[in-house]
Structures are given as structure tokens and as C-alpha cells.
Design an enzyme around this catalytic site. Structure first.
Site, PDB file in Angstrom:
ATOM      1  N   SER A 137      -6.088  -1.023   7.792  1.00 19.95           N
ATOM      2  CA  SER A 137      -5.610  -1.255   9.183  1.00 19.95           C
ATOM      3  C   SER A 137      -5.426  -2.593   9.762  1.00 19.95           C
ATOM      4  O   SER A 137      -5.938  -2.734  10.762  1.00 19.95           O
ATOM      5  CB  SER A 137      -6.341  -0.264  10.069  1.00 19.95           C
ATOM      6  OG  SER A 137      -6.051   1.155   9.693  1.00 19.95           O
ATOM      7  N   ASN A 160       1.411  -5.198   0.901  1.00 20.33           N
ATOM      8  CA  ASN A 160       1.690  -3.957   0.065  1.00 20.33           C
ATOM      9  C   ASN A 160       2.631  -3.173   0.649  1.00 20.33           C
ATOM     10  O   ASN A 160       2.266  -2.421   1.769  1.00 20.33           O
ATOM     11  CB  ASN A 160       0.345  -3.383  -0.147  1.00 20.33           C
ATOM     12  CG  ASN A 160       0.772  -1.892  -1.116  1.00 20.33           C
ATOM     13  OD1 ASN A 160       1.475  -1.774  -1.632  1.00 20.33           O
ATOM     14  ND2 ASN A 160      -0.527  -1.269  -1.137  1.00 20.33           N
ATOM     15  N   TRP A 161       3.712  -3.115   0.340  1.00 17.38           N
ATOM     16  CA  TRP A 161       4.969  -2.485   1.072  1.00 17.38           C
ATOM     17  C   TRP A 161       4.787  -0.783   0.536  1.00 17.38           C
ATOM     18  O   TRP A 161       5.551  -0.063   1.387  1.00 17.38           O
ATOM     19  CB  TRP A 161       6.110  -2.924   0.763  1.00 17.38           C
ATOM     20  CG  TRP A 161       6.619  -4.300   1.121  1.00 17.38           C
ATOM     21  CD1 TRP A 161       5.799  -5.243   1.642  1.00 17.38           C
ATOM     22  CD2 TRP A 161       7.822  -5.069   0.948  1.00 17.38           C
ATOM     23  NE1 TRP A 161       6.520  -6.160   2.046  1.00 17.38           N
ATOM     24  CE2 TRP A 161       7.694  -6.191   1.522  1.00 17.38           C
ATOM     25  CE3 TRP A 161       8.986  -4.707   0.400  1.00 17.38           C
ATOM     26  CZ2 TRP A 161       8.755  -7.304   1.733  1.00 17.38           C
ATOM     27  CZ3 TRP A 161       9.954  -5.656   0.395  1.00 17.38           C
ATOM     28  CH2 TRP A 161       9.786  -6.781   1.089  1.00 17.38           C
ATOM     29  N   LYS A 162       4.057  -0.707  -0.300  1.00 14.51           N
ATOM     30  CA  LYS A 162       4.111   1.002  -0.613  1.00 14.51           C
ATOM     31  C   LYS A 162       5.334   1.311  -1.152  1.00 14.51           C
ATOM     32  O   LYS A 162       6.287   0.583  -1.508  1.00 14.51           O
ATOM     33  CB  LYS A 162       3.242   1.776   0.294  1.00 14.51           C
ATOM     34  CG  LYS A 162       1.846   1.086   0.705  1.00 14.51           C
ATOM     35  CD  LYS A 162       0.875   2.037   1.424  1.00 14.51           C
ATOM     36  CE  LYS A 162      -0.306   0.968   1.490  1.00 14.51           C
ATOM     37  NZ  LYS A 162      -1.379   1.952   2.251  1.00 14.51           N
ATOM     38  N   GLY A 173      -0.995  -3.084   4.657  1.00 11.70           N
ATOM     39  CA  GLY A 173      -0.025  -2.307   4.376  1.00 11.70           C
ATOM     40  C   GLY A 173       1.014  -2.262   5.549  1.00 11.70           C
ATOM     41  O   GLY A 173       1.945  -2.986   5.463  1.00 11.70           O
ATOM     42  N   GLU A 210     -11.182  -1.942   0.186  1.00  8.12           N
ATOM     43  CA  GLU A 210     -10.303  -1.167   1.087  1.00  8.12           C
ATOM     44  C   GLU A 210     -11.005   0.214   1.360  1.00  8.12           C
ATOM     45  O   GLU A 210     -10.759   1.310   0.538  1.00  8.12           O
ATOM     46  CB  GLU A 210      -8.800  -0.970   0.492  1.00  8.12           C
ATOM     47  CG  GLU A 210      -7.931  -2.355   0.170  1.00  8.12           C
ATOM     48  CD  GLU A 210      -6.533  -1.850   0.321  1.00  8.12           C
ATOM     49  OE1 GLU A 210      -5.793  -2.467   1.245  1.00  8.12           O
ATOM     50  OE2 GLU A 210      -6.025  -0.872  -0.513  1.00  8.12           O
ATOM     51  N   GLY A 267      -4.633   3.179   6.791  1.00  5.60           N
ATOM     52  CA  GLY A 267      -3.533   3.720   7.833  1.00  5.60           C
ATOM     53  C   GLY A 267      -4.172   4.743   8.806  1.00  5.60           C
ATOM     54  O   GLY A 267      -3.228   5.404   9.587  1.00  5.60           O
ATOM     55  N   GLU A 304      -4.659   4.913  -3.142  1.00  9.19           N
ATOM     56  CA  GLU A 304      -3.664   6.127  -3.141  1.00  9.19           C
ATOM     57  C   GLU A 304      -3.280   6.606  -4.640  1.00  9.19           C
ATOM     58  O   GLU A 304      -3.169   7.638  -4.822  1.00  9.19           O
ATOM     59  CB  GLU A 304      -2.371   5.534  -2.424  1.00  9.19           C
ATOM     60  CG  GLU A 304      -2.815   5.471  -0.905  1.00  9.19           C
ATOM     61  CD  GLU A 304      -1.890   4.734  -0.316  1.00  9.19           C
ATOM     62  OE1 GLU A 304      -0.887   3.919  -0.711  1.00  9.19           O
ATOM     63  OE2 GLU A 304      -2.211   4.314   0.899  1.00  9.19           O
ATOM     64  N   HIS A 360      -5.277   1.094  -6.443  1.00 11.41           N
ATOM     65  CA  HIS A 360      -5.209   1.388  -5.130  1.00 11.41           C
ATOM     66  C   HIS A 360      -5.708   2.756  -5.039  1.00 11.41           C
ATOM     67  O   HIS A 360      -5.604   3.562  -5.755  1.00 11.41           O
ATOM     68  CB  HIS A 360      -3.829   1.206  -4.864  1.00 11.41           C
ATOM     69  CG  HIS A 360      -3.690   1.340  -3.219  1.00 11.41           C
ATOM     70  ND1 HIS A 360      -3.812   2.489  -2.384  1.00 11.41           N
ATOM     71  CD2 HIS A 360      -3.667   0.327  -2.133  1.00 11.41           C
ATOM     72  CE1 HIS A 360      -3.579   2.204  -1.048  1.00 11.41           C
ATOM     73  NE2 HIS A 360      -3.666   0.676  -0.875  1.00 11.41           N
TER      74      HIS A 360
HETATM   75  P1  13P Z   1      -2.594  -0.168   5.862  1.00 17.91           P
HETATM   76  O1  13P Z   1      -2.565  -1.764   6.235  1.00 17.91           O
HETATM   77  O2  13P Z   1      -1.349   0.691   6.405  1.00 17.91           O
HETATM   78  O3  13P Z   1      -3.805   0.561   6.756  1.00 17.91           O
HETATM   79  O4  13P Z   1      -2.787   0.132   4.432  1.00 17.91           O
HETATM   80  C1  13P Z   1      -3.842  -0.496   3.896  1.00 17.91           C
HETATM   81  C2  13P Z   1      -3.490  -0.830   2.086  1.00 17.91           C
HETATM   82  O5  13P Z   1      -3.634   0.183   1.519  1.00 17.91           O
HETATM   83  C3  13P Z   1      -2.946  -1.797   1.819  1.00 17.91           C
HETATM   84  O6  13P Z   1      -3.128  -1.835   0.429  1.00 17.91           O
END
Ligand code: 13P
Length: 254
Positions: free
Chosen positions: A207, A8-10, A228, A162, A168, A94, A92
Site C-alpha cells: 500500500s 511490480n505491475w503484477k 504494486g 511486504e 492491496g 501472492e 512474493h
Molecule cells: P500494493 O502496493 O498494491 O499494496 O502491492 C504491493 C506489492 O505486492 C508489491 O509487490
């Protein structure tokens, strides 16, 4: 069982960085592992073009809860499909936090995804406060009940566990925590859908990196990982992919 390695590149990446990343991932992918990259929507068409003929699949990061309409700035599941996506992340944390998405809305998004021929990756997970209060299992069970579409067929959706506090943060649950909560999610989803537990696939996210991926992927009930930050670094993402390929090659592991 084939593992899913999903990046997931966000809201990161541009044409140049995406191209370099895609070249490395496509070169490392093979049929043993299902690799999915979820770039920002603006890069989808280019990414699917670069990946033509490769084993890597593409996913969107969100879709709208309606099939179409006057929704400025939004993207429908069918639009993602037309760009070449096979998957879409919905719910998600976020988006739940920043856009106020509820379980009911996430369910509608997942229904739209399936109607458009995409496999939704339905995200669930507890916050730090909920975990501290001993509510993690109750929270995810409720998210499963309320976010999963009523009619789902095996192989047409994924769940992603998640924990919000692990995203993160560099923190992850212990593997025995992950095994326990995945088992709980699988049985809640099996109850909800009427599917056999072995037809429910739950990936872990939060993470994940090259150092912990092998251990997490070998954990009971973990169908793959949703990555992520580490999915934006070619070397790191490829080594997560290699860990899954090695596990798939080992006949002692499922
Ligand atoms: P990280 O791997 O940066 O913790 O993010 C996880 C994530 O939100 C994947 O959707």
C-alpha cells in the site's frame, strides 16, 4: 544512499498502457534513484527496448527454481536476463500463497537469479494472523534464514519486507513499526550472510502511494519501496519517484 523505487505491475498492463507508463517513468528518472519496473513477462522485451538508453532498469516477477528443463509455462532466470532484465522478484506472498512456494524454493530461485546475473528481490512478510499472534519478527527472521541463498555478495540482492495484510489493503504499518522490523531483518540477514548490516538493503512494500511514500522512504532502515497498484498509474508512480529524488538531494538525509 541511493533509494530503490520498484514497480511490480503484477498481471496488469498491455502494450498500449505499458508504453504510456514507461514514457512517463523514463522521463522522470535520474541517476539519484534506482528505478526498476517489473512488467508481466510478455511485455519484458518491448519494455526493455523502450527503455534503451534510459536510467530505468527492468525486472521479472518470478523465475523458476531450476536453470532449465521440462517446465511448461515457466521462465528461467537466464531467459529474463536475455530479455534485458537486471532484477527478478522472488517469493512474493501472492506466489507463496497461490503457488505454494516454500522458503526452500524461494532460496533456489534466488540462487538461479544470481547465477544468471540478476539481482533477486527476495520478498518476506508476515500474515495478519501471525502479526496478531505477536509472531511477525520470528516469521520474517525465519524467512530470511531459509530464503536467502547461502553465498550472497553485497549489492547482489535486495530483501523486500511486504506484510501480507498491507498488500492491496490500503493499510500500512506505522513508520516506527517499519523501522523496528527492518532493523530486525537487517540484523538477521547480516548474521546469516556474514555481511555488514550497512550492506543489507531492505525495501518496504504494501500500500505504498504518493501520499505515504515520502514518510516511508525517510524511515530508518528503508532502502526503497516496492510498489504494486500505484506503480500502474504514471502520475502516482512519478510522484513516489520524485519523493525519493528529493530525499536523495537533501544532504541531511542518508
Ligand atoms: P500494493 O502496493 O498494491 O499494496 O502491492 C504491493 C506489492 O505486492 C508489491 O509487490
Amino acid at each position: 544512499m541511493t533509494k530503490f523505487i520498484i514497480g511490480n505491475w503484477k498481471m496488469y498492463g498491455n502494450v498500449t498502457s505499458a508504453h504510456m507508463l514507461i514514457e512517463a517513468v523514463a522521463a522522470a528518472a535520474n541517476a539519484r534513484v534506482e528505478v526498476v519496473v517489473c512488467p508481466p513477462a510478455t511485455l519484458l522485451t518491448q519494455v526493455t527496448g523502450w527503455l534503451a538508453g534510459s536510467k530505468v532498469q527492468v525486472g521479472g516477477q518470478d523465475c523458476h527454481a531450476a536453470a532449465g528443463g521440462a517446465h511448461t509455462g515457466d521462465i528461467s532466470a537466464a531467459m529474463l536476463k536475455e530479455c534485458g532484465a537486471a532484477y527478478v522478484i522472488v517469493g512474493h506472498s501472492e506466489r507463496r500463497a497461490a503457488h505454494g512456494e516454500t522458503n526452500a524454493e524461494v532460496r533456489k530461485k534466488a540462487e538461479q537469479a544470481m547465477a544468471a546475473g540478476l539481482a533477486p528481490i527476495i520478498c518476506i512478510g508476515e500474515t495478519a494472523a501471525q502479526r496478531k499472534a505477536g509472531q511477525a519478527k520470528a516469521v520474517v527472521a525465519r524467512q530470511v534464514r531459509e530464503s536467502l541463498p547461502e553465498k550472497v555478495a553485497a549489492g547482489r540482492f535486495l530483501l523486500a519486507y511486504e506484510p501480507v495484510w498491507a498488500i492491496g489493503s490500503g493499510k500500512t504499518p506505522t513508520v516506527s513499526d517499519i523501522a523496528g522490523i527492518h532493523a530486525h531483518i537487517i540484523s538477521a540477514a547480516a548474521r546469516e550472510t556474514g555481511l555488514a548490516p550497512e550492506r543489507i538493503f531492505v525495501v518496504y512494500g504494501g500500500s505504498v502511494n504518493a501520499a505515504n511514500a515520502g514518510r516511508i522512504l525517510a524511515t530508518r532502515g528503508v532502502a526503497g519501496v516496492l510498489v504494486g497498484a500505484a506503480s500502474l498509474k504514471a502520475e502516482e508512480f512519478v510522484s513516489i519517484l520524485r519523493a525519493a529524488q528529493t530525499a536523495a538531494q537533501d544532504p541531511r538525509r542518508k
